[in-house]
Scaffold this motif. Structure first.
Motif, PDB file in Angstrom:
ATOM      1  N   ASN A  37       8.132  32.468  40.062  1.00  0.00           N
ATOM      2  CA  ASN A  37       8.183  31.874  41.493  1.00  0.00           C
ATOM      3  C   ASN A  37       8.747  30.353  41.656  1.00  0.00           C
ATOM      4  OD1 ASN A  37       8.121  34.072  43.005  1.00  0.00           O
ATOM      5  ND2 ASN A  37       6.047  34.174  43.183  1.00  0.00           N
ATOM      6  N   LEU A  38       8.254  29.719  40.801  1.00  0.00           N
ATOM      7  CA  LEU A  38       8.251  28.141  40.648  1.00  0.00           C
ATOM      8  C   LEU A  38       9.767  28.205  40.363  1.00  0.00           C
ATOM      9  CD1 LEU A  38       6.610  25.720  41.593  1.00  0.00           C
ATOM     10  CD2 LEU A  38       6.200  25.218  38.880  1.00  0.00           C
ATOM     11  N   VAL A  39      10.165  28.712  39.351  1.00  0.00           N
ATOM     12  CA  VAL A  39      11.670  28.508  38.801  1.00  0.00           C
ATOM     13  C   VAL A  39      12.658  28.991  39.697  1.00  0.00           C
ATOM     14  CG1 VAL A  39      13.283  29.262  36.680  1.00  0.00           C
ATOM     15  CG2 VAL A  39      10.780  28.484  36.399  1.00  0.00           C
ATOM     16  N   LEU A  40      12.198  30.042  40.290  1.00  0.00           N
ATOM     17  CA  LEU A  40      13.188  30.656  41.504  1.00  0.00           C
ATOM     18  C   LEU A  40      13.251  29.994  42.637  1.00  0.00           C
ATOM     19  CD1 LEU A  40      12.202  34.549  41.429  1.00  0.00           C
ATOM     20  CD2 LEU A  40      14.326  33.398  40.355  1.00  0.00           C
ATOM     21  N   ARG A  67      10.647  36.220  46.961  1.00  0.00           N
ATOM     22  CA  ARG A  67       9.650  35.704  46.420  1.00  0.00           C
ATOM     23  C   ARG A  67       8.381  36.340  46.962  1.00  0.00           C
ATOM     24  NH1 ARG A  67       9.364  30.131  47.615  1.00  0.00           N
ATOM     25  NH2 ARG A  67       7.391  30.155  46.582  1.00  0.00           N
ATOM     26  N   TRP A  68       8.267  36.564  48.206  1.00  0.00           N
ATOM     27  CA  TRP A  68       6.992  37.300  48.751  1.00  0.00           C
ATOM     28  C   TRP A  68       6.921  38.742  48.415  1.00  0.00           C
ATOM     29  CZ3 TRP A  68       2.760  35.651  50.684  1.00  0.00           C
ATOM     30  CH2 TRP A  68       2.727  34.371  51.476  1.00  0.00           C
ATOM     31  N   VAL A  69       8.364  39.356  48.159  1.00  0.00           N
ATOM     32  CA  VAL A  69       7.974  40.659  47.628  1.00  0.00           C
ATOM     33  C   VAL A  69       7.686  40.604  46.299  1.00  0.00           C
ATOM     34  CG1 VAL A  69       9.614  42.565  46.959  1.00  0.00           C
ATOM     35  CG2 VAL A  69      10.032  41.681  49.115  1.00  0.00           C
ATOM     36  N   ILE A  70       7.995  39.919  45.561  1.00  0.00           N
ATOM     37  CA  ILE A  70       7.536  39.658  44.053  1.00  0.00           C
ATOM     38  C   ILE A  70       5.884  39.630  44.074  1.00  0.00           C
ATOM     39  CG2 ILE A  70       7.464  38.377  41.890  1.00  0.00           C
ATOM     40  CD1 ILE A  70      10.346  37.870  42.418  1.00  0.00           C
ATOM     41  N   ILE A  71       5.437  38.608  45.144  1.00  0.00           N
ATOM     42  CA  ILE A  71       3.877  38.501  45.082  1.00  0.00           C
ATOM     43  C   ILE A  71       3.163  39.561  45.658  1.00  0.00           C
ATOM     44  CG2 ILE A  71       2.186  36.912  46.142  1.00  0.00           C
ATOM     45  CD1 ILE A  71       4.327  34.704  46.115  1.00  0.00           C
ATOM     46  N   ILE A  72       3.707  40.121  46.752  1.00  0.00           N
ATOM     47  CA  ILE A  72       2.995  41.288  47.202  1.00  0.00           C
ATOM     48  C   ILE A  72       2.949  42.560  46.362  1.00  0.00           C
ATOM     49  CG2 ILE A  72       3.017  43.057  49.040  1.00  0.00           C
ATOM     50  CD1 ILE A  72       3.916  40.783  50.979  1.00  0.00           C
TER      51      ILE A  72
END
Length: 114
Positions: A37-40, A67-72
């Motif tokens: 997420n940081l790199v994105l 990014r929220w979809v990845i985290i969730i």
């Protein structure tokens, strides 16, 4: 980024001590997702500077949603996979961002003193 990479290596080394620990697996997985997420985020902000404002706003909204979809999604998987502790995954996801802010604050203080 250097400190965050160190955190990920530390989490993976910590995992080798007890491979059955769900806390350690969660921290390792969360740190890896946090790094992604940081790199994105970095890449999206860098590209944002080259775009017109109207396109850039839509571009950033899509990036934030992605990014929220990845985290969730990762937290959802952590909820259903016994090998992952959901709290340690959440800590691992947020820790790279916190370390980046702390690292930048230290940089600013050093720059001010110089």
């Amino acid at each position: 980024m250097k400190h965050t990479s160190f955190l990920l290596v530390f989490a993976l080394g910590y995992l080798l001590l007890d491979p059955q620990s769900s806390f350690r697996w969660g921290l390792a997985v969360g740190s890896a997702v946090g790094m992604i997420n940081l790199v994105l985020s970095y890449n999206r902000v860098r590209l944002f500077g080259t775009m017109p404002a109207s396109i850039g706003e839509v571009f950033l909204r899509i990036a934030i949603m992605m990014r929220w979809v990845i985290i969730i999604g990762v937290l959802f998987l952590a909820f259903y996979i016994e090998m992952l502790d959901m709290l340690s995954v959440a800590v691992g996801i947020i820790l790279p961002h916190i370390l980046t802010v702390i690292d930048y604050a230290i940089y600013l203080v050093k720059k001010k003193d110089a």
